[in-house]
Design a protein around this motif. Structure first.
Motif, PDB file in Angstrom:
ATOM      1  N   GLY A 379      73.852  14.800  53.318  1.00  0.00           N
ATOM      2  CA  GLY A 379      74.536  15.587  52.284  1.00  0.00           C
ATOM      3  C   GLY A 379      75.886  15.000  51.913  1.00  0.00           C
ATOM      4  N   ILE A 380      76.622  14.488  52.915  1.00  0.00           N
ATOM      5  CA  ILE A 380      77.929  13.867  52.649  1.00  0.00           C
ATOM      6  C   ILE A 380      77.765  12.607  51.797  1.00  0.00           C
ATOM      7  CG2 ILE A 380      79.875  12.665  53.729  1.00  0.00           C
ATOM      8  CD1 ILE A 380      79.533  14.628  56.120  1.00  0.00           C
ATOM      9  N   LEU A 381      76.788  11.765  52.148  1.00  0.00           N
ATOM     10  CA  LEU A 381      76.535  10.541  51.367  1.00  0.00           C
ATOM     11  C   LEU A 381      76.153  10.871  49.925  1.00  0.00           C
ATOM     12  CD1 LEU A 381      74.511   8.447  53.974  1.00  0.00           C
ATOM     13  CD2 LEU A 381      76.796   7.919  53.099  1.00  0.00           C
ATOM     14  N   LEU A 382      75.335  11.894  49.748  1.00  0.00           N
ATOM     15  CA  LEU A 382      74.936  12.301  48.394  1.00  0.00           C
ATOM     16  C   LEU A 382      76.122  12.867  47.627  1.00  0.00           C
ATOM     17  CD1 LEU A 382      71.517  13.951  49.305  1.00  0.00           C
ATOM     18  CD2 LEU A 382      71.829  11.881  47.942  1.00  0.00           C
ATOM     19  N   SER A 383      77.025  13.563  48.327  1.00  0.00           N
ATOM     20  CA  SER A 383      78.236  14.082  47.684  1.00  0.00           C
ATOM     21  C   SER A 383      79.143  12.945  47.232  1.00  0.00           C
ATOM     22  CB  SER A 383      79.000  15.000  48.648  1.00  0.00           C
ATOM     23  OG  SER A 383      78.232  16.117  49.000  1.00  0.00           O
ATOM     24  N   VAL A 384      79.250  11.912  48.066  1.00  0.00           N
ATOM     25  CA  VAL A 384      80.046  10.734  47.691  1.00  0.00           C
ATOM     26  C   VAL A 384      79.482  10.100  46.423  1.00  0.00           C
ATOM     27  CG1 VAL A 384      80.703   8.398  48.384  1.00  0.00           C
ATOM     28  CG2 VAL A 384      80.836  10.275  50.036  1.00  0.00           C
ATOM     29  N   ALA A 385      78.140   9.986  46.358  1.00  0.00           N
ATOM     30  CA  ALA A 385      77.497   9.419  45.166  1.00  0.00           C
ATOM     31  C   ALA A 385      77.776  10.274  43.941  1.00  0.00           C
ATOM     32  CB  ALA A 385      75.985   9.303  45.396  1.00  0.00           C
ATOM     33  N   ALA A 386      77.746  11.602  44.102  1.00  0.00           N
ATOM     34  CA  ALA A 386      78.009  12.503  42.974  1.00  0.00           C
ATOM     35  C   ALA A 386      79.456  12.399  42.508  1.00  0.00           C
ATOM     36  CB  ALA A 386      77.691  13.940  43.385  1.00  0.00           C
ATOM     37  N   ILE A 387      80.377  12.334  43.465  1.00  0.00           N
ATOM     38  CA  ILE A 387      81.803  12.207  43.116  1.00  0.00           C
ATOM     39  C   ILE A 387      82.057  10.879  42.401  1.00  0.00           C
ATOM     40  CG2 ILE A 387      84.129  11.951  44.093  1.00  0.00           C
ATOM     41  CD1 ILE A 387      83.161  13.919  46.329  1.00  0.00           C
ATOM     42  N   TYR A 388      81.408   9.824  42.885  1.00  0.00           N
ATOM     43  CA  TYR A 388      81.527   8.516  42.217  1.00  0.00           C
ATOM     44  C   TYR A 388      81.064   8.600  40.761  1.00  0.00           C
ATOM     45  CZ  TYR A 388      80.772   3.587  41.141  1.00  0.00           C
ATOM     46  OH  TYR A 388      80.799   2.352  40.533  1.00  0.00           O
ATOM     47  N   THR A 389      79.963   9.330  40.535  1.00  0.00           N
ATOM     48  CA  THR A 389      79.433   9.486  39.179  1.00  0.00           C
ATOM     49  C   THR A 389      80.438  10.194  38.279  1.00  0.00           C
ATOM     50  OG1 THR A 389      77.194   9.634  40.081  1.00  0.00           O
ATOM     51  CG2 THR A 389      77.495  10.378  37.817  1.00  0.00           C
ATOM     52  N   VAL A 390      81.130  11.189  38.813  1.00  0.00           N
ATOM     53  CA  VAL A 390      82.146  11.912  38.029  1.00  0.00           C
ATOM     54  C   VAL A 390      83.322  10.997  37.714  1.00  0.00           C
ATOM     55  CG1 VAL A 390      83.816  13.811  38.072  1.00  0.00           C
ATOM     56  CG2 VAL A 390      81.498  14.172  38.918  1.00  0.00           C
ATOM     57  N   ILE A 391      83.792  10.266  38.725  1.00  0.00           N
ATOM     58  CA  ILE A 391      84.962   9.396  38.539  1.00  0.00           C
ATOM     59  C   ILE A 391      84.698   8.329  37.474  1.00  0.00           C
ATOM     60  CG2 ILE A 391      86.434   7.669  39.663  1.00  0.00           C
ATOM     61  CD1 ILE A 391      86.090   9.280  42.269  1.00  0.00           C
ATOM     62  N   TYR A 392      83.469   7.767  37.493  1.00  0.00           N
ATOM     63  CA  TYR A 392      83.124   6.689  36.558  1.00  0.00           C
ATOM     64  C   TYR A 392      82.178   7.176  35.455  1.00  0.00           C
ATOM     65  CZ  TYR A 392      85.377   3.555  39.862  1.00  0.00           C
ATOM     66  OH  TYR A 392      86.296   2.930  40.666  1.00  0.00           O
ATOM     67  N   ARG A 393      82.337   8.428  35.062  1.00  0.00           N
ATOM     68  CA  ARG A 393      81.439   9.010  34.048  1.00  0.00           C
ATOM     69  C   ARG A 393      81.536   8.299  32.705  1.00  0.00           C
ATOM     70  NH1 ARG A 393      85.609  12.307  35.131  1.00  0.00           N
ATOM     71  NH2 ARG A 393      86.943  13.046  33.443  1.00  0.00           N
ATOM     72  N   ARG A 394      82.654   7.636  32.440  1.00  0.00           N
ATOM     73  CA  ARG A 394      82.802   6.913  31.163  1.00  0.00           C
ATOM     74  C   ARG A 394      81.801   5.758  31.062  1.00  0.00           C
ATOM     75  NH1 ARG A 394      86.713   5.168  34.573  1.00  0.00           N
ATOM     76  NH2 ARG A 394      87.044   2.909  34.792  1.00  0.00           N
ATOM     77  N   HIS A 395      81.297   5.289  32.218  1.00  0.00           N
ATOM     78  CA  HIS A 395      80.315   4.198  32.210  1.00  0.00           C
ATOM     79  C   HIS A 395      78.931   4.670  31.767  1.00  0.00           C
ATOM     80  CE1 HIS A 395      82.781   1.848  35.467  1.00  0.00           C
ATOM     81  NE2 HIS A 395      83.347   1.820  34.281  1.00  0.00           N
ATOM     82  N   PHE A 396      78.691   5.973  31.855  1.00  0.00           N
ATOM     83  CA  PHE A 396      77.345   6.495  31.629  1.00  0.00           C
ATOM     84  C   PHE A 396      77.142   6.857  30.154  1.00  0.00           C
ATOM     85  CE2 PHE A 396      78.205   7.040  36.088  1.00  0.00           C
ATOM     86  CZ  PHE A 396      77.023   6.612  36.683  1.00  0.00           C
ATOM     87  N   SER A 397      76.964   5.840  29.358  1.00  0.00           N
ATOM     88  CA  SER A 397      76.656   6.022  27.944  1.00  0.00           C
ATOM     89  C   SER A 397      75.544   5.065  27.578  1.00  0.00           C
ATOM     90  CB  SER A 397      77.891   5.755  27.065  1.00  0.00           C
ATOM     91  OG  SER A 397      78.376   4.447  27.258  1.00  0.00           O
TER      92      SER A 397
END
Length: 402
Positions: A379-397
């Protein structure tokens, strides 16, 4: 979606996937009858993953030289020949050598290592861009339905017939899959890459494609975390959780797996019904469901209520399916026709390697400490992945390619 080639692709891949399930079920039955060794049974998924990893690493050499359809057909033909040889070995020899059997597993997995990425990369060539989410949803529903029914039906076949008979039946499925894949028409032009004696450069081509693109890089950093975290769902850890934490019989291991596959099917149906909403909000689908998966994993690891574990597993299946479709749509809409198969090949190899290594680590944690720690860590590893996605959300276009 009405394309005949698309129908040939999903029908052929379904037959091949069902054959893969039956062949492994039959082989496990044969190996257990020969050795009665749990360690030998554990070698089957390990050898399978190792073969896929090696194949994924060298697949750029093939993808640069042969069209995707040819690779799909050749792979399935060779798998069929190998399975035929394995069937003859089992029929003619009452006590076949275990190392020879595992060698067949290795080579069949090796052939599958480039067939699976080629199949996924073929999909956006056969349907219009605006139907990609719907096509991915449909493909996922079929895939999970095959998994859900295949393992159960394969077990019944082994019980009523024998492992050798099930493997012979698989040979027929492989033949049908081969004929279906021959019927695919891929109109995308193929340009053979000329080799200039720099094969090391070709082998690292997938890495370079992923690393130079912020979107591809960000997606695969998340995939790395998830590949490690998802090891908690392997049989050895889940079995311990069921018996020690839930206090249930081994039958509940099957119930939990079934709940997950049902959730995956429901997720595919939801995606196909709300295609436009998901396609217009891929970034937010990725972020929301990434956090959702981490929370559900933590809750599953902390629960001691059996029926609640089934509910959480179904929810996990729904979230995993919707997120997976979003990831595939990002890749298929952004990567070029030359880049996509190499991305999928590297992704497959990376997941196989991480699975093999992480399963040993998580297994050791479950044995030395409490099995619930593995789910908390996941769960912690998956949370880290989710937080990373939020931080770099500008890349997701999405930057659509022709």
């Amino acid at each position: 979606m009405k394309s005949q080639s698309f129908r040939f692709l999903w029908m052929g891949q379904s037959m091949a996937n069902l054959g893969d399930v039956f062949y492994i079920v039959g082989l496990i039955s044969v190996l257990y009858a020969l050795t009665e060794s749990p360690f030998m049974l554990a070698l089957v998924p390990f050898v399978n993953m190792f073969g896929r990893f090696i194949s994924g690493m060298i697949s750029p050499l093939l993808l640069n030289r042969y069209p995707l359809k040819r690779l799909l057909v050749y792979s399935q033909v060779c798998k069929t020949i190998l399975l035929g040889a394995l069937s003859l070995t089992l029929v003619l020899n009452t006590t076949p050598n275990v190392l020879i059997i595992l060698s067949f597993v290795l080579f069949i997995a090796f052939l599958d290592g480039w067939a699976a990425p080629a199949s996924r990369a073929m999909l956006p060539r056969l349907v219009p861009q605006e139907q990609l989410v719907q096509a991915n949803s449909f493909f996922s529903i079929i895939y999970e339905s095959v998994n859900l029914g295949g393992w159960a039906f394969g077990g019944l076949l082994v019980a009523f017939l024998s492992g050798q008979t099930v493997i012979l039946f698989t040979l027929g499925l492989y033949l049908i899959a081969t004929l279906m894949m021959v019927g695919i028409v891929d109109s995308t032009p193929f340009h053979r890459h000329k080799s200039e004696g720099r094969r090391n450069g070709e082998l690292t081509e997938g890495w370079r494609i992923i690393w130079k693109s912020p979107l591809f890089r960000s997606l695969h950093i998340g995939i790395v975390f998830e590949a490690i975290a998802n090891v908690v769902w392997i049989a050895s850890i889940l079995y311990v959780f069921v018996t020690e934490i839930l206090g249930e019989t081994e039958a509940w291991w099957g119930y939990i797996n079934t709940s997950f596959f049902i959730g995956m099917i429901i997720g595919g149906v939801i995606c196909s019904r709300f295609t436009a909403v998901i396609e217009n909000n891929l970034k937010y689908v990725l972020i929301i469901f990434s956090f959702g998966i981490s929370i559900v994993t933590l809750l599953f690891g902390l629960t001691t209520i059996s029926w609640l574990s089934l509910v959480l597993m179904s929810i996990n299946g729904i979230l995993q399916q919707l997120k997976g479709i979003a990831v595939n749509t990002f890749l298929q809409k952004t990567a070029t026709v030359e880049e996509l198969p190499k991305i999928y090949a590297l992704q497959s190899a990376l997941i196989a390697l991480l699975f093999a290594v992480s399963s040993l680590g998580f297994g050791a944690i479950a044995e030395l400490w409490d099995v619930r720690i593995t789910f908390i860590l996941s769960g912690i590893l998956l949370s880290v992945a989710a937080i990373y996605t939020v931080i770099y959300r500008r890349h997701f276009s999405v930057n659509e390619t022709a």
